[in-house]
Each structure stands twice: as C-alpha cells, then as structure tokens.
Design a protein around this motif. Structure first.
Motif, PDB file in Angstrom:
ATOM      1  N   CYS A  55      36.788  -2.868  26.979  1.00 32.14           N
ATOM      2  CA  CYS A  55      35.745  -3.830  27.354  1.00 32.14           C
ATOM      3  C   CYS A  55      34.374  -3.318  26.926  1.00 32.14           C
ATOM      4  CB  CYS A  55      35.756  -4.088  28.861  1.00 32.14           C
ATOM      5  SG  CYS A  55      37.139  -5.093  29.417  1.00 32.14           S
ATOM      6  N   ALA A  56      34.125  -2.039  27.128  1.00 31.01           N
ATOM      7  CA  ALA A  56      32.838  -1.457  26.737  1.00 31.01           C
ATOM      8  C   ALA A  56      32.616  -1.574  25.228  1.00 31.01           C
ATOM      9  CB  ALA A  56      32.769   0.009  27.161  1.00 31.01           C
ATOM     10  N   GLN A  57      33.691  -1.560  24.459  1.00 36.83           N
ATOM     11  CA  GLN A  57      33.587  -1.660  23.006  1.00 36.83           C
ATOM     12  C   GLN A  57      33.332  -3.088  22.533  1.00 36.83           C
ATOM     13  OE1 GLN A  57      33.614   1.224  21.170  1.00 36.83           O
ATOM     14  NE2 GLN A  57      33.726   2.105  23.209  1.00 36.83           N
ATOM     15  N   CYS A  58      33.809  -4.072  23.283  1.00 33.97           N
ATOM     16  CA  CYS A  58      33.742  -5.440  22.749  1.00 33.97           C
ATOM     17  C   CYS A  58      32.897  -6.417  23.562  1.00 33.97           C
ATOM     18  CB  CYS A  58      35.148  -5.996  22.532  1.00 33.97           C
ATOM     19  SG  CYS A  58      36.192  -6.069  23.972  1.00 33.97           S
ATOM     20  N   MET A  59      32.365  -6.003  24.712  1.00 33.20           N
ATOM     21  CA  MET A  59      31.494  -6.918  25.461  1.00 33.20           C
ATOM     22  C   MET A  59      30.125  -6.990  24.802  1.00 33.20           C
ATOM     23  SD  MET A  59      32.375  -6.408  29.520  1.00 33.20           S
ATOM     24  CE  MET A  59      31.022  -7.431  30.045  1.00 33.20           C
ATOM     25  N   THR A  60      29.464  -8.119  24.982  1.00 31.75           N
ATOM     26  CA  THR A  60      28.138  -8.302  24.389  1.00 31.75           C
ATOM     27  C   THR A  60      27.056  -7.604  25.198  1.00 31.75           C
ATOM     28  OG1 THR A  60      27.862 -10.394  25.572  1.00 31.75           O
ATOM     29  CG2 THR A  60      28.762 -10.506  23.320  1.00 31.75           C
ATOM     30  N   ARG A  61      27.392  -7.152  26.413  1.00 33.58           N
ATOM     31  CA  ARG A  61      26.465  -6.377  27.248  1.00 33.58           C
ATOM     32  C   ARG A  61      27.300  -5.340  27.988  1.00 33.58           C
ATOM     33  NH1 ARG A  61      27.320  -7.332  32.483  1.00 33.58           N
ATOM     34  NH2 ARG A  61      28.060  -9.354  33.183  1.00 33.58           N
ATOM     35  N   PRO A  62      26.659  -4.278  28.464  1.00 33.91           N
ATOM     36  CA  PRO A  62      27.426  -3.266  29.210  1.00 33.91           C
ATOM     37  C   PRO A  62      27.969  -3.829  30.521  1.00 33.91           C
ATOM     38  CG  PRO A  62      25.253  -2.420  28.584  1.00 33.91           C
ATOM     39  CD  PRO A  62      25.263  -3.894  28.260  1.00 33.91           C
ATOM     40  N   VAL A  63      29.111  -3.328  30.927  1.00 37.68           N
ATOM     41  CA  VAL A  63      29.670  -3.674  32.233  1.00 37.68           C
ATOM     42  C   VAL A  63      28.724  -3.088  33.280  1.00 37.68           C
ATOM     43  CG1 VAL A  63      31.595  -3.318  33.827  1.00 37.68           C
ATOM     44  CG2 VAL A  63      32.044  -3.662  31.389  1.00 37.68           C
ATOM     45  N   ASP A  64      28.316  -3.900  34.248  1.00 37.27           N
ATOM     46  CA  ASP A  64      27.441  -3.423  35.307  1.00 37.27           C
ATOM     47  C   ASP A  64      28.314  -2.881  36.442  1.00 37.27           C
ATOM     48  OD1 ASP A  64      25.938  -3.758  37.958  1.00 37.27           O
ATOM     49  OD2 ASP A  64      24.356  -3.956  36.440  1.00 37.27           O
ATOM     50  N   PRO A  65      28.217  -1.575  36.732  1.00 39.01           N
ATOM     51  CA  PRO A  65      29.073  -0.981  37.773  1.00 39.01           C
ATOM     52  C   PRO A  65      28.889  -1.609  39.152  1.00 39.01           C
ATOM     53  CG  PRO A  65      27.991   0.746  36.490  1.00 39.01           C
ATOM     54  CD  PRO A  65      27.385  -0.563  36.075  1.00 39.01           C
ATOM     55  N   ALA A  66      27.666  -1.954  39.531  1.00 42.07           N
ATOM     56  CA  ALA A  66      27.436  -2.559  40.851  1.00 42.07           C
ATOM     57  C   ALA A  66      28.083  -3.942  40.928  1.00 42.07           C
ATOM     58  CB  ALA A  66      25.936  -2.655  41.141  1.00 42.07           C
ATOM     59  N   LEU A  67      27.940  -4.733  39.875  1.00 44.46           N
ATOM     60  CA  LEU A  67      28.577  -6.057  39.848  1.00 44.46           C
ATOM     61  C   LEU A  67      30.090  -5.928  39.857  1.00 44.46           C
ATOM     62  CD1 LEU A  67      26.555  -8.234  37.308  1.00 44.46           C
ATOM     63  CD2 LEU A  67      26.943  -8.701  39.716  1.00 44.46           C
ATOM     64  N   LEU A  68      30.616  -4.965  39.090  1.00 49.23           N
ATOM     65  CA  LEU A  68      32.060  -4.781  39.023  1.00 49.23           C
ATOM     66  C   LEU A  68      32.611  -4.400  40.396  1.00 49.23           C
ATOM     67  CD1 LEU A  68      34.609  -4.749  37.309  1.00 49.23           C
ATOM     68  CD2 LEU A  68      34.111  -2.357  36.754  1.00 49.23           C
ATOM     69  N   LEU A  69      31.971  -3.465  41.072  1.00 46.65           N
ATOM     70  CA  LEU A  69      32.434  -3.046  42.390  1.00 46.65           C
ATOM     71  C   LEU A  69      32.337  -4.203  43.386  1.00 46.65           C
ATOM     72  CD1 LEU A  69      33.490  -0.910  44.326  1.00 46.65           C
ATOM     73  CD2 LEU A  69      31.116  -0.131  44.632  1.00 46.65           C
ATOM     74  N   TRP A  70      31.254  -4.951  43.337  1.00 48.09           N
ATOM     75  CA  TRP A  70      31.080  -6.077  44.256  1.00 48.09           C
ATOM     76  C   TRP A  70      32.181  -7.124  44.042  1.00 48.09           C
ATOM     77  CZ3 TRP A  70      29.978 -11.350  44.121  1.00 48.09           C
ATOM     78  CH2 TRP A  70      29.565 -11.901  45.328  1.00 48.09           C
TER      79      TRP A  70
ATOM     80  N   ALA B 255      23.024 -11.220  35.895  1.00 41.77           N
ATOM     81  CA  ALA B 255      23.656 -11.031  34.587  1.00 41.77           C
ATOM     82  C   ALA B 255      23.740 -12.375  33.881  1.00 41.77           C
ATOM     83  CB  ALA B 255      25.049 -10.443  34.751  1.00 41.77           C
ATOM     84  N   GLU B 256      23.784 -12.311  32.585  1.00 42.79           N
ATOM     85  CA  GLU B 256      23.956 -13.537  31.801  1.00 42.79           C
ATOM     86  C   GLU B 256      25.313 -14.149  32.141  1.00 42.79           C
ATOM     87  OE1 GLU B 256      24.621 -14.595  27.147  1.00 42.79           O
ATOM     88  OE2 GLU B 256      23.129 -13.079  27.627  1.00 42.79           O
ATOM     89  N   ALA B 257      25.322 -15.428  32.423  1.00 36.82           N
ATOM     90  CA  ALA B 257      26.569 -16.103  32.772  1.00 36.82           C
ATOM     91  C   ALA B 257      27.508 -16.125  31.578  1.00 36.82           C
ATOM     92  CB  ALA B 257      26.297 -17.527  33.254  1.00 36.82           C
ATOM     93  N   ALA B 258      28.774 -15.864  31.868  1.00 39.62           N
ATOM     94  CA  ALA B 258      29.816 -15.871  30.849  1.00 39.62           C
ATOM     95  C   ALA B 258      30.845 -16.935  31.212  1.00 39.62           C
ATOM     96  CB  ALA B 258      30.488 -14.496  30.777  1.00 39.62           C
ATOM     97  N   LEU B 259      31.542 -17.429  30.204  1.00 36.66           N
ATOM     98  CA  LEU B 259      32.676 -18.304  30.438  1.00 36.66           C
ATOM     99  C   LEU B 259      33.800 -17.432  30.992  1.00 36.66           C
ATOM    100  CD1 LEU B 259      33.867 -21.153  30.132  1.00 36.66           C
ATOM    101  CD2 LEU B 259      34.594 -20.499  27.830  1.00 36.66           C
ATOM    102  N   LEU B 260      34.362 -17.805  32.124  1.00 35.10           N
ATOM    103  CA  LEU B 260      35.372 -16.998  32.792  1.00 35.10           C
ATOM    104  C   LEU B 260      36.727 -17.686  32.803  1.00 35.10           C
ATOM    105  CD1 LEU B 260      33.431 -15.900  36.013  1.00 35.10           C
ATOM    106  CD2 LEU B 260      33.563 -14.721  33.803  1.00 35.10           C
ATOM    107  N   HIS B 261      37.762 -16.884  32.750  1.00 39.05           N
ATOM    108  CA  HIS B 261      39.114 -17.386  32.939  1.00 39.05           C
ATOM    109  C   HIS B 261      39.274 -17.836  34.388  1.00 39.05           C
ATOM    110  CE1 HIS B 261      43.451 -17.266  33.672  1.00 39.05           C
ATOM    111  NE2 HIS B 261      43.578 -17.539  32.376  1.00 39.05           N
ATOM    112  N   GLY B 262      38.729 -17.048  35.303  1.00 36.80           N
ATOM    113  CA  GLY B 262      38.758 -17.388  36.720  1.00 36.80           C
ATOM    114  C   GLY B 262      39.941 -16.827  37.476  1.00 36.80           C
TER     115      GLY B 262
ATOM    116  N   ASP C 184      29.701 -14.153  36.415  1.00 35.72           N
ATOM    117  CA  ASP C 184      29.615 -12.775  35.951  1.00 35.72           C
ATOM    118  C   ASP C 184      30.932 -12.380  35.293  1.00 35.72           C
ATOM    119  OD1 ASP C 184      27.094 -12.484  37.300  1.00 35.72           O
ATOM    120  OD2 ASP C 184      28.188 -12.100  39.175  1.00 35.72           O
ATOM    121  N   ALA C 185      30.864 -11.793  34.095  1.00 32.64           N
ATOM    122  CA  ALA C 185      32.080 -11.322  33.428  1.00 32.64           C
ATOM    123  C   ALA C 185      32.841 -10.343  34.314  1.00 32.64           C
ATOM    124  CB  ALA C 185      31.722 -10.674  32.088  1.00 32.64           C
ATOM    125  N   GLU C 186      32.116  -9.616  35.142  1.00 37.84           N
ATOM    126  CA  GLU C 186      32.741  -8.639  36.032  1.00 37.84           C
ATOM    127  C   GLU C 186      33.731  -9.278  37.006  1.00 37.84           C
ATOM    128  OE1 GLU C 186      29.134  -6.642  34.405  1.00 37.84           O
ATOM    129  OE2 GLU C 186      29.571  -8.660  35.129  1.00 37.84           O
TER     130      GLU C 186
END
Length: 189
Positions: A139-154, A74-81, A107-109
């Motif tokens: 999040c789905a409304q305002c993210m620049t890309r869709p949330v990836d379910p596999a990344l989110l679960l991981w 996924a495209e790297a995002a700036l994260l709060h951490g 990953d934003a996830e």
C-alpha cells in the motif's frame, strides 16, 4: 522467493490502491460521526448479549468518539466499503475485486483497516503478521498519499466493532469467541 500468500496479499493491496485513486466524484457518505454513531449502537447491543465485554466495548467506542475530532482530514477516496480477503479473485499474481454493494467514499484507511482485520481473523493463525506487513508495504508503494497511522488505527477500532457485531448478528459459528477477539484487538494500545 515470495510465498503464494505474500503474492496474493500484495496483489490485493495494489487492487485496493487502484480503486482508492480512481478520480470519480462522489459525495462523501462514510462520515466519521456516522461511524461513531453506528459503533456505539452496535456496542450497546453486543454489551447486552455479552455482559463481561461491556466495559471494553464502552471503552473502545469512547476512544473512537474522543479521537474523532483530532483526526486529520484526508482526501476522500473511492472505497470498496467491505474490503476483505474473500472479496478478491487472484490470477497470475493480480487481484480482481468484486461485490461492490457497499461502494462509498471516505478515508482509504477504512478499507485498509477492514482488510487488515480480515487477515487477522480470517487467515490461518500465525501467518497474519507477515501478511499485514506485506499488505501495508505494498500500500505504501502504490497509494497516492501516505497511510495515516492515526486514521488507520481509528478505522481499525471502528471496523473491529463492526466485525464483532456482524459475527453476533449472523450467529456465526463461535460468534462469542469472534466478538471477544475483536474487542480484545480493539482494546489494545
């Protein structure tokens, strides 16, 4: 109308998404391999303290290690951490983040999973399911890309490991119950 919790959760989702879409260039620090390494180290310490949870802890870490290679890039995002509900102030339906001492890229996830865990473990029982659905919808409304379910679960599994370890390390009240719940959630299919 919307509940106060729903308004707040949606505002926090917009705030996180705005951070994730910031066009700042940082070297990617939160590497997945590093996250698995840290998860394994934490699971080993937790297993030593809670023998009965050792098999489940090992299983979760092995799942994360095995799935790491198959995860999409996924495209790297700036994260709060360290995104959780106590890192935001809410005013007039908007959320302001603070405490950026774990700021990183990845990953934003990662942030989304951490926030979902916060909703599950740090909000009154019974209201978390609706709050999570509202958060993910926003999040789905305002993210620049869709949330990836596999990344989110991981990331969810990796972050549950981290949350369990923090409760143990800090000797939080009811630490064993928090660890057991985090391990149970991470073990769910």
């Amino acid at each position: 109308g919307e509940s106060a919790q729903d308004v707040a959760v949606r505002a926090m989702a917009r705030s996180l998404c705005a951070l994730h879409s910031a066009g700042l260039g940082y070297e990617r620090i939160t590497l997945r391999e590093q996250l698995v390494f840290e998860a394994r180290k934490r699971a080993t310490k937790l297993a030593a303290a809670y023998d009965e949870l050792a098999p489940a802890l090992d299983s979760v870490v092995e799942i994360c290690a095995q799935q790491r290679e198959a995860l999409p890039v996924a495209e790297a995002a700036l994260l709060h951490g360290d995104a959780h509900i106590n890192q935001f102030l809410i005013a007039d339906g908007e959320a302001v983040m603070f405490d950026f001492d774990e700021l990183t890229c990845g990953d934003a996830e990662h942030d989304l999973a951490n926030f979902i865990i916060s909703l599950q473990l740090d909000t009154p029982s019974g209201s978390e399911r609706d709050a999570i659905a509202s958060f993910l919808h926003e999040c789905a409304q305002c993210m620049t890309r869709p949330v990836d379910p596999a990344l989110l679960l991981w990331h969810y599994r990796v972050q549950l490991n981290s949350k369990a370890y923090r409760a143990f390390w800090r000797q939080a009240p009811h630490a064993q119950a928090i660890v057991a719940r985090a391990v149970a959630l991470a073990s769910e299919k």
